[in-house]
Design a protein around this motif. Sequence first.
Motif, short mmCIF file in Angstrom:
data_model
loop_
_atom_site.label_atom_id
_atom_site.label_comp_id
_atom_site.label_asym_id
_atom_site.label_seq_id
_atom_site.Cartn_x
_atom_site.Cartn_y
_atom_site.Cartn_z
N ASP A 8 65.82 5.95 71.71
CA ASP A 8 66.84 6.81 72.31
C ASP A 8 66.68 8.23 72.21
N THR A 9 66.02 8.72 73.04
CA THR A 9 65.18 10.02 73.07
C THR A 9 66.25 11.31 72.92
N CYS A 10 67.45 11.10 73.41
CA CYS A 10 68.58 11.78 73.21
C CYS A 10 68.90 12.03 71.90
N TRP A 11 69.05 10.86 71.21
CA TRP A 11 69.53 10.93 69.88
C TRP A 11 68.61 11.68 69.01
N VAL A 12 67.26 11.29 69.26
CA VAL A 12 66.17 11.83 68.42
C VAL A 12 66.40 13.30 68.57
N HIS A 13 66.69 14.14 69.77
CA HIS A 13 66.61 15.40 69.94
C HIS A 13 68.05 15.91 69.23
N HIS A 14 69.04 15.07 69.16
CA HIS A 14 70.48 15.64 68.76
C HIS A 14 70.31 15.84 67.19
N ALA A 15 69.39 14.70 66.67
CA ALA A 15 68.99 15.11 65.19
C ALA A 15 68.34 16.03 64.83
N GLY A 16 67.84 16.47 65.48
CA GLY A 16 66.61 17.72 65.42
C GLY A 16 65.41 17.56 65.28
N TYR A 17 64.91 16.44 65.76
CA TYR A 17 63.50 16.03 65.75
C TYR A 17 62.99 16.10 67.31
N ASP A 18 61.75 16.44 67.43
CA ASP A 18 61.14 16.55 68.63
C ASP A 18 60.79 15.23 69.19
N ALA A 19 61.64 14.87 70.63
CA ALA A 19 61.31 13.47 70.87
C ALA A 19 59.90 13.24 71.46
N VAL A 20 59.17 14.09 72.02
CA VAL A 20 58.04 14.08 72.42
C VAL A 20 56.99 13.61 71.23
N GLU A 21 57.29 14.30 70.33
CA GLU A 21 56.46 13.90 69.00
C GLU A 21 56.43 12.45 68.57
N TYR A 22 57.72 12.42 68.66
CA TYR A 22 58.20 10.52 68.24
C TYR A 22 57.72 9.77 69.14
N ILE A 23 57.83 9.94 70.50
CA ILE A 23 57.28 9.12 71.56
C ILE A 23 55.60 9.12 71.27
N ASN A 24 54.95 10.19 70.78
CA ASN A 24 53.50 10.02 70.77
C ASN A 24 53.28 9.26 69.33
N LYS A 25 54.34 9.57 68.36
CA LYS A 25 54.04 8.92 67.11
C LYS A 25 54.12 7.27 67.09
N TYR A 26 54.92 6.79 68.15
CA TYR A 26 55.14 5.27 68.31
C TYR A 26 54.44 4.89 69.73
N ALA A 27 53.66 5.35 70.17
CA ALA A 27 53.00 4.92 71.26
C ALA A 27 52.31 3.77 70.85
N GLY A 28 52.26 2.89 71.89
CA GLY A 28 51.73 1.30 71.49
C GLY A 28 52.57 0.45 71.05
N ARG A 29 53.66 0.97 70.57
CA ARG A 29 54.81 0.17 69.91
C ARG A 29 56.35 0.38 70.64
N LEU A 30 56.02 1.02 71.88
CA LEU A 30 57.41 1.83 72.55
C LEU A 30 57.57 1.12 73.95
N PRO A 31 57.74 -0.08 74.11
CA PRO A 31 58.05 -0.62 75.51
C PRO A 31 59.03 0.14 76.33
N ILE A 32 60.21 0.76 75.67
CA ILE A 32 61.43 0.95 76.25
C ILE A 32 62.02 2.43 75.76
N ILE A 33 62.34 3.35 76.68
CA ILE A 33 62.91 4.53 75.87
C ILE A 33 64.31 4.54 76.74
N HIS A 34 65.20 5.40 76.05
CA HIS A 34 66.66 5.64 76.57
C HIS A 34 66.36 6.69 77.20
N LEU A 35 66.64 7.19 78.31
CA LEU A 35 66.82 8.61 78.82
C LEU A 35 68.01 9.00 79.29
N LYS A 36 68.43 10.20 78.54
CA LYS A 36 69.88 10.62 78.47
C LYS A 36 69.91 12.13 77.96
N ASP A 37 70.87 12.79 78.67
CA ASP A 37 71.07 14.07 78.51
C ASP A 37 72.38 14.36 77.74
#
Length: 255
Positions: A156-185
């Motif tokens: 859930d990229t929105c909650w990653v952002h809200h927790a103070g982390y960079d969602a793009v960095e987390y997506i890159n970190k878990y690439a290959g293990r990440l079939p689904i993201i939640h897209l939320k504003d």
Amino acid sequence: MLKIGLQLYTLREEMEQDFEGTLRKVAALGYKGVEFFHYFGRSAAEVKQLLDELGLVALGAHRPYDALLNDTEAEIAYNLEIGNHHLIVPYLSEEQRNYEEVAANLKIIGEKCKARGAVLLYHNHDFELTDRYGDRTAFDGLFEEVPADLLQVEMDTCWVHHAGYDAVEYINKYAGRLPIIHLKDLKKHEDGSPETVVLGEGEVNLKAILDAAVQAKVEWAVVEQDYCSRSPLGSVEDSLKWVKAYANQGGNVHV
């Protein structure tokens, strides 16, 4: 190409009142897949027949942690029958957040899913990034402790952002293990509390997230709005319009 789905929790009141009619409206809006959270008494055969009629894919299902742990085989069987291979832990209550125990249980559930050709995923909120599991965030700790072949990431990229982390960095970190993201504003009130909003009406850098998801070969981006200040159906329609505008500007998404 990244496909766009909808988490039906956003339309929970509509689903309860008119399950079939609401799914018809979702398909008519142009969503390619749906992520379930409840079946409202419908059999797997009934759900499968309706999805086939509407041309919708069952891309995943949020199912209670206790149900996945205690009724694993029944949960797997139902979802495989409707064509869904992604069983997702959606949330842990405060009482359930013994992360060492959770990791052990996720391995058990993940093994049973793997044996049947299904995949277990874990969906985060913000607390997994503020709670600790040893010297790591609970988010990182769970995915480090449970092997990738037993547990995949639904970020859930929105909650990653809200927790103070960079969602793009987390997506890159878990690439290959990440079939689904939640897209939320979201937007934040003066007291810091978040309010989920229609895509493009908040502070999250959605374009950067979708660009990163495409690069990471994410299969599904799932639109979700936890609470809607206006009509939920209108809200998910407007969010899809935002995604279509992103696609028209060169975004590699299937809408």
